[in-house]
Design a protein around this motif. Structure first.
Motif, PDB file in Angstrom:
ATOM      1  N   HIS A 256      13.053  71.507  81.381  1.00 52.65           N
ATOM      2  CA  HIS A 256      11.600  71.593  81.163  1.00 52.65           C
ATOM      3  C   HIS A 256      10.951  72.568  82.146  1.00 52.65           C
ATOM      4  O   HIS A 256       9.736  72.681  82.181  1.00 52.65           O
ATOM      5  N   ASN A 257      11.777  73.224  82.940  1.00 50.78           N
ATOM      6  CA  ASN A 257      11.325  74.139  83.988  1.00 50.78           C
ATOM      7  C   ASN A 257      10.528  73.411  85.069  1.00 50.78           C
ATOM      8  O   ASN A 257       9.557  73.919  85.598  1.00 50.78           O
ATOM      9  N   LEU A 258      10.972  72.192  85.368  1.00 53.87           N
ATOM     10  CA  LEU A 258      10.316  71.348  86.370  1.00 53.87           C
ATOM     11  C   LEU A 258      11.353  70.834  87.367  1.00 53.87           C
ATOM     12  O   LEU A 258      12.507  70.635  87.015  1.00 53.87           O
TER      13      LEU A 258
ATOM     14  N   ASP B 297      10.182  65.062  83.980  1.00 52.08           N
ATOM     15  CA  ASP B 297       9.255  65.453  82.912  1.00 52.08           C
ATOM     16  C   ASP B 297       7.883  65.690  83.521  1.00 52.08           C
ATOM     17  O   ASP B 297       7.641  65.380  84.687  1.00 52.08           O
ATOM     18  N   THR B 298       6.957  66.198  82.715  1.00 54.94           N
ATOM     19  CA  THR B 298       5.620  66.503  83.212  1.00 54.94           C
ATOM     20  C   THR B 298       4.909  65.235  83.684  1.00 54.94           C
ATOM     21  O   THR B 298       4.973  64.194  83.024  1.00 54.94           O
TER      22      THR B 298
ATOM     23  N   GLU C  71       2.361  72.290  87.597  1.00 53.18           N
ATOM     24  CA  GLU C  71       3.070  72.467  86.326  1.00 53.18           C
ATOM     25  C   GLU C  71       2.648  73.733  85.600  1.00 53.18           C
ATOM     26  O   GLU C  71       3.465  74.362  84.919  1.00 53.18           O
TER      27      GLU C  71
ATOM     28  N   ALA D  68       5.146  76.817  84.451  1.00 52.50           N
ATOM     29  CA  ALA D  68       5.244  76.936  82.996  1.00 52.50           C
ATOM     30  C   ALA D  68       5.719  78.298  82.517  1.00 52.50           C
ATOM     31  O   ALA D  68       6.304  78.404  81.449  1.00 52.50           O
TER      32      ALA D  68
ATOM     33  N   HIS E 290       6.457  73.767  78.618  1.00 55.91           N
ATOM     34  CA  HIS E 290       7.394  72.791  79.194  1.00 55.91           C
ATOM     35  C   HIS E 290       8.252  72.078  78.155  1.00 55.91           C
ATOM     36  O   HIS E 290       8.962  71.133  78.483  1.00 55.91           O
TER      37      HIS E 290
ATOM     38  N   VAL F  80      11.023  76.770  76.896  1.00 57.16           N
ATOM     39  CA  VAL F  80      11.631  77.112  78.181  1.00 57.16           C
ATOM     40  C   VAL F  80      12.897  77.935  77.964  1.00 57.16           C
ATOM     41  O   VAL F  80      13.110  78.959  78.634  1.00 57.16           O
TER      42      VAL F  80
END
Length: 166
Positions: free
Chosen positions: A12-14, A18-19, A75, A79, A153, A158
């Protein structure tokens, strides 16, 4: 060197599962809307208990919105939005910061009204609450666009961004 200190980003590029921003912001949305409903019903029924419920919802919404904005900024920075999403993301960020100030001001006004212990909220306060609800609805719409239209996300977006396809 700095990259070695940061946790790796997931699908999720985190750096976390999760967000977090949407989770916190949904509390803000619910509390602001519920506070408005309680104030409106209290205004027409003159029920001070509903005004008290509204007050506490505004207090927690005000604290929560700053948490939501902080995670929203983190975030948004992670993103890597593509060109079509940039203007919506920028508007959502600006409105988020603005909304946190407006909510804090309305909550401050509500605090002063609470201290005055008047039997009914003044009409200008109710009008300001309507404007606050309008801002919350507009902000919710922009957030929905970012998730459901632009897919920020989401795993496919992503992957496409990482693969240079966007």
């Amino acid at each position: 060197m700095l990259d070695s200190l940061l946790p790796p980003l997931n699908e999720h590029n985190l750096p976390y599962p999760d967000t977090i921003h949407p989770i916190v912001v949904h509390f803000v949305i619910a509390m602001v809307l519920f506070a408005f409903v309680c104030d409106t019903v209290s205004y027409f029924t003159r029920n001070p208990k509903l005004a008290e419920v509204s007050w506490w919802n505004l207090v927690f919404a005000t604290v929560s919105i700053f948490i939501a904005v902080i995670f929203g900024q983190i975030e948004a920075g992670l993103a890597e939005p593509y060109d079509a999403a940039v203007s919506t993301l920028n508007l959502h960020s600006i409105l988020g910061w603005s909304l946190s100030g407006v909510l804090a001001a309305v909550t401050g006004w509500r605090y002063v009204l609470r201290l005055q212990n008047k039997p009914q909220l003044p009409t200008p306060y109710i009008v300001a609450s309507v404007a606050l609800v309008g801002l919350v609805i507009a902000q919710t719409y922009l957030g929905d666009l970012l998730v459901w239209v632009y897919g920020l996300h989401s795993v496919p977006v992503v992957e496409a961004t990482r693969g240079g396809q966007l």
